[in-house]
Structures are given as C-alpha cells and as structure tokens.
Design an enzyme around this catalytic site. Structure first.
Site, PDB file in Angstrom:
ATOM      1  N   ARG A  61       0.833  -1.211   0.000  1.00 41.21           N
ATOM      2  CA  ARG A  61       0.000   0.000   0.000  1.00 41.21           C
ATOM      3  C   ARG A  61       0.868   1.262   0.000  1.00 41.21           C
ATOM      4  NH1 ARG A  61      -1.935   2.054   4.489  1.00 41.21           N
ATOM      5  NH2 ARG A  61      -2.175   0.036   5.495  1.00 41.21           N
ATOM      6  N   TYR A 114     -17.461  14.902 -15.972  1.00 36.83           N
ATOM      7  CA  TYR A 114     -17.724  13.490 -15.736  1.00 36.83           C
ATOM      8  C   TYR A 114     -18.686  13.357 -14.546  1.00 36.83           C
ATOM      9  CZ  TYR A 114     -17.085   8.700 -14.381  1.00 36.83           C
ATOM     10  OH  TYR A 114     -17.324   7.406 -14.036  1.00 36.83           O
ATOM     11  N   ASP A 186      -8.521  17.578 -15.746  1.00 40.84           N
ATOM     12  CA  ASP A 186      -8.805  16.176 -16.055  1.00 40.84           C
ATOM     13  C   ASP A 186      -8.627  16.030 -17.559  1.00 40.84           C
ATOM     14  OD1 ASP A 186      -9.989  13.759 -16.803  1.00 40.84           O
ATOM     15  OD2 ASP A 186     -11.444  13.807 -15.160  1.00 40.84           O
ATOM     16  N   LYS A 211      -9.336   4.467 -19.235  1.00 41.58           N
ATOM     17  CA  LYS A 211      -9.733   4.854 -20.590  1.00 41.58           C
ATOM     18  C   LYS A 211      -8.562   4.661 -21.571  1.00 41.58           C
ATOM     19  CE  LYS A 211     -13.385   5.911 -18.208  1.00 41.58           C
ATOM     20  NZ  LYS A 211     -13.679   7.252 -17.705  1.00 41.58           N
TER      21      LYS A 211
HETATM   22  C1  LIG Z   1     -14.121   7.774 -16.503  1.00 44.89           C
HETATM   23  C2  LIG Z   1     -13.737   9.131 -16.123  1.00 44.89           C
HETATM   24  C3  LIG Z   1     -13.395   9.442 -14.804  1.00 44.89           C
HETATM   25  C4  LIG Z   1     -13.464   8.424 -13.680  1.00 44.89           C
HETATM   26  O1  LIG Z   1     -12.575   7.382 -13.868  1.00 44.89           O
HETATM   27  P1  LIG Z   1     -12.798   5.899 -13.260  1.00 44.89           P
HETATM   28  O2  LIG Z   1     -11.551   5.211 -13.641  1.00 44.89           O
HETATM   29  O3  LIG Z   1     -14.044   5.348 -13.881  1.00 44.89           O
HETATM   30  O4  LIG Z   1     -12.964   6.071 -11.785  1.00 44.89           O
HETATM   31  C5  LIG Z   1     -12.990  10.731 -14.520  1.00 44.89           C
HETATM   32  N1  LIG Z   1     -12.955  11.673 -15.487  1.00 44.89           N
HETATM   33  C6  LIG Z   1     -13.287  11.423 -16.767  1.00 44.89           C
HETATM   34  C7  LIG Z   1     -13.213  12.500 -17.781  1.00 44.89           C
HETATM   35  C8  LIG Z   1     -13.692  10.145 -17.131  1.00 44.89           C
HETATM   36  O5  LIG Z   1     -14.044   9.901 -18.392  1.00 44.89           O
END
Ligand SMILES: *Cc1c(COP(=O)(O)O)cnc(C)c1O
Length: 402
Positions: A61, A114, A186, A211
């Site tokens: 961790r 998101y 982000d 993603k």
């Molecule tokens: C999917 C997504 C998230 C969250 O990510 P997870 O891995 O599903 O927790 C945050 N920001 C954007 C733009 C996303 O597409």
C-alpha cells in the site's frame, strides 16, 4: 553530457520510460510483483512517516515495484515531476479535491463534467464546508467572475465528458494564478498525446487510466500528476492513509496499454475522423461534434492545444431516446456500453433531461450552452481501432432502423 534519454521521441518513451530489464533474471518485459510485503532492513520504519524517498519497498500500500514503474512511465509522458497511481480515476479526483480543499475554501469547477466528479462536487463537498461554484469553463469571462479570494482550486475537464466542449488551458491557468488559485485539468479524453496541461501552466493533471492509457477495457485505475513535494504529501495522506491503491496486476495491464498509446491515439484519431465525416453526411444525423472537424465550435482552440483529436465524438438524431433502443439492438461491431478509450468501439446515449436531473443541474444560461453541444441528447461514441469501413457500415445499418 546531456542525458540522451531526455531527447528520445514519444513512441520510444511510451515503451521504455519507467521500465528496465530485471537486474536479477534479465527479464525484458516488466515483472508483475504481486507481493504485498517485502523483506526489509530491521531498522526500517513501521509507519509511512519514517519512510524516506528511495528507501526501498516495505508494504504494497505504501509502494509497489510494478505500480512504481507505471508511475514513472506516466510522469515521463506527461512531463510531470511526479505521478501517483490510484485504484480508479475517481480515487485520483477525490484525492486531489479532499486534500486541497478545507472548510471555508472555494472550488470553481466546470458546470459539465464526468458524472462522478460532478456528483462529488454537488453532493459531498458542500457538506464538508467547501463552497462550490459551477461555471461554463469555455466562457473565460464567466470563469473569471466566479473566482474570488477564497478560491483555492479551479478544476476543468478538456475535452469535457460527455459533450466534447473545450477549455483554454493556458488562459484558465493565467486566470486561476492571478487570484492565487491552482488549476487542475482532467485530461482523460485527450490523453498525453493530445495535450500536456502542465506545460500549458496547469498545476495538476488527472487521468482515468481506465480509458485511453489502459486502452483495452480490462483494468480500472487513475493517476494524479504534479510537483514532487505536493505529490509526496498527497501520496502519504490520500493514498497510503485513505487506501485506494492500484492493484499491481492492473498497473501491469495499464503499463502494457500505455506502451502503445502513441500509435493507438493516431489510429483512434484517423478512424474517428472517417466516422465523423460519414456521420456529418448522413441524412438522419442532425449534429456531429468532433474536435477534429472544422464544424466543431472550438476547432481553432482544438488545433491550438491538442496535438491529437482523440477518438471521442458525439452525434444527434431526431427522437434520440427511441433511436437508442434501435441502435443498441442493431449494432454488431460497436458495443452499446459506457466507458471509452478502448480498442473496441463503444456507443452510448446520454439524454439531456437525464443528465441534468442526475449529474449536473444547470441554470437557464448554462443549459442553453449545454444544449448547443448536446441538444436534447446525444450518442457518445468512443471510436476504437477496428477497420473504419466496418465501423461506418455498422453505424449505417444501425441507422437504417431509426
Ligand atoms: C471515466 C472518467 C473518470 C473516472 O474514472 P474511473 O476510472 O471510472 O474512476 C474521470 N474523469 C473522466 C473525464 C472520465 O471519463
């Protein structure tokens, strides 16, 4: 002599950064280290407080060799001093927000983001004494008006999930910094192949590794990148103590995906452009929103701050909700599913009423700006790596039923 590694190209760095042949076995591919604990020096600390940078691995961790390799690779690609990997994108988002914002602080965040981030800002942060202002971040004047002397952080998503609206990162960094606030971006939709927000003046970058970075739809993860002193503090408080660590197995899968990010993103972009052009000419399609098309309302900004237009686009047809049932039934190559950035193409319908009710209630002006991009609802499409002709044929036959 200058370090030649610093001058390597992006494809070379995506493959080699953070990795090295295993010194014991000579293994060329990165080892997957699943061990939770590591044989340590008897003088080693039992608390993360006593652990110094570079003092070796103690407990998974606190740090794991496979996760560490991924973090180094991501920091290299993003041009960041330091990276922290988390168990999900939302773990990275919440770590930054919960670490920086204290009672009395003010957050300025995009009115469209998101869903998880939007709901965290709407439902969780105000209960902790944090004031939240949600604003259309493509409108610099609106953003400037929202920032005040208590604003600690300005948080944007570009391109914004799900509507593909852009924010000018350099201009927003100037605005935030002029008031003593930090800027977080982000950058999930673009990936480091599109935009390097830190180079444009941002202080923090967030990715959902689930993603494009993973790229294959088989591991959930997140990353936060920024300066070394801040990342060290956030790692201790928000990763080691809150506990949302990334599994080494997921890190290993994401690392394998990241190695091919440059060539995948080029292929995503090429396929998306072909599909976007097909959709633009389709008589049943009323709007296509793709940052790579001159018809995107912010195409000039896209050309300025995106080196790759990614594989994300949206399109609209009349009676979208009814069409979604037909399209979900008829697609053969596309999967009707949420998420994005996978080698497989995905399509999903997001109704405007549903989004506004569940994730981000908007005032009349914000809603009008949202509808410019999303209409009454749109199909969000993540264009994968299949043959573009097959993707077009699949959408063509699916749209015949609409
Ligand atoms: C999917 C997504 C998230 C969250 O990510 P997870 O891995 O599903 O927790 C945050 N920001 C954007 C733009 C996303 O597409």
């Amino acid at each position: 002599m200058k370090d030649p590694k610093l001058h390597r190209g992006i494809k070379t760095r995506a493959i080699h950064a953070g990795e090295a042949p295993d010194p014991v076995t000579g293994a060329s591919a990165p080892n997957l280290v699943m061990s939770t604990t590591f044989v340590t020096d008897p003088d080693a600390s039992f608390s993360i407080e006593g652990v110094e940078e570079g003092s070796g691995f103690i407990y998974s961790r606190w740090g794991n060799p496979t996760v560490d390799q991924l973090e180094r690779k991501l920091a290299d690609l993003e041009g960041a001093e330091s990276c922290i990997a988390f168990g999900s994108g939302m773990a990275a988002v919440s770590a930054l927000l919960l670490h920086l914002l204290k009672p009395g602080d003010h957050l300025v965040i995009s009115d469209v983001s998101y869903a998880g981030t939007a709901e965290l800002a709407k439902d969780t942060l105000p209960g902790m004494g944090i004031e939240v202002t949600r604003v259309n971040m493509s409108d610099l004047e609106a953003a400037a008006a929202a920032i005040n002397e208590h604003t600690k952080l300005v948080y944007i998503e570009t391109p914004a999930n799900p509507i593909m609206r852009l924010t000018d990162v350099a201009a927003m960094a100037d605005l935030a910094h002029a008031s003593g606030a930090a800027l977080a971006v982000d950058s999930t939709f673009g990936s480091p192949m599109a935009t390097l927000p830190l180079k444009l003046g941002a202080d923090y970058v967030i990715h959902s590794l689930t993603k494009y970075l993973c790229g294959h739809g088989d591991a959930v993860g997140g990353a936060l990148l920024g300066s070394t002193p801040e990342m060290a503090e956030i790692r201790k408080q928000m990763l080691v103590h809150v506990g949302g660590v990334l599994s080494p197995f997921s890190a290993w899968l994401i690392m394998r995906g990241t190695a091919t990010l440059p060539i995948r993103m080029a292929a995503h972009e090429e396929n998306a452009l072909a599909v976007a052009r097909f959709l633009e000419d389709h008589p049943k399609v009323t709007q296509v929103t793709y940052v790579g098309l001159p018809s995107h309302p912010q195409h000039e900004l896209a050309k300025k701050q995106m080196a790759n237009f990614s594989g994300m686009l949206t399109f609209q047809v009349a009676e979208g909700k009814a069409a979604s049932r037909v399209i979900a039934r008829r697609v053969g190559v596309f999967h009707y599913a949420v998420s994005l950035g996978h080698h497989r193409s995905l399509i999903f319908y997001l109704g405007t009423e549903d989004m506004l009710a569940s994730s981000f209630p908007l005032n009349a002006e914000q809603e009008a700006a949202y509808r410019d991009y999303a209409g009454d609802g749109m199909f969000r499409v993540s264009i994968g790596l299949e043959d573009p002709d097959d993707l077009i044929a699949d959408l063509e036959q699916a749209l015949e039923g609409v």
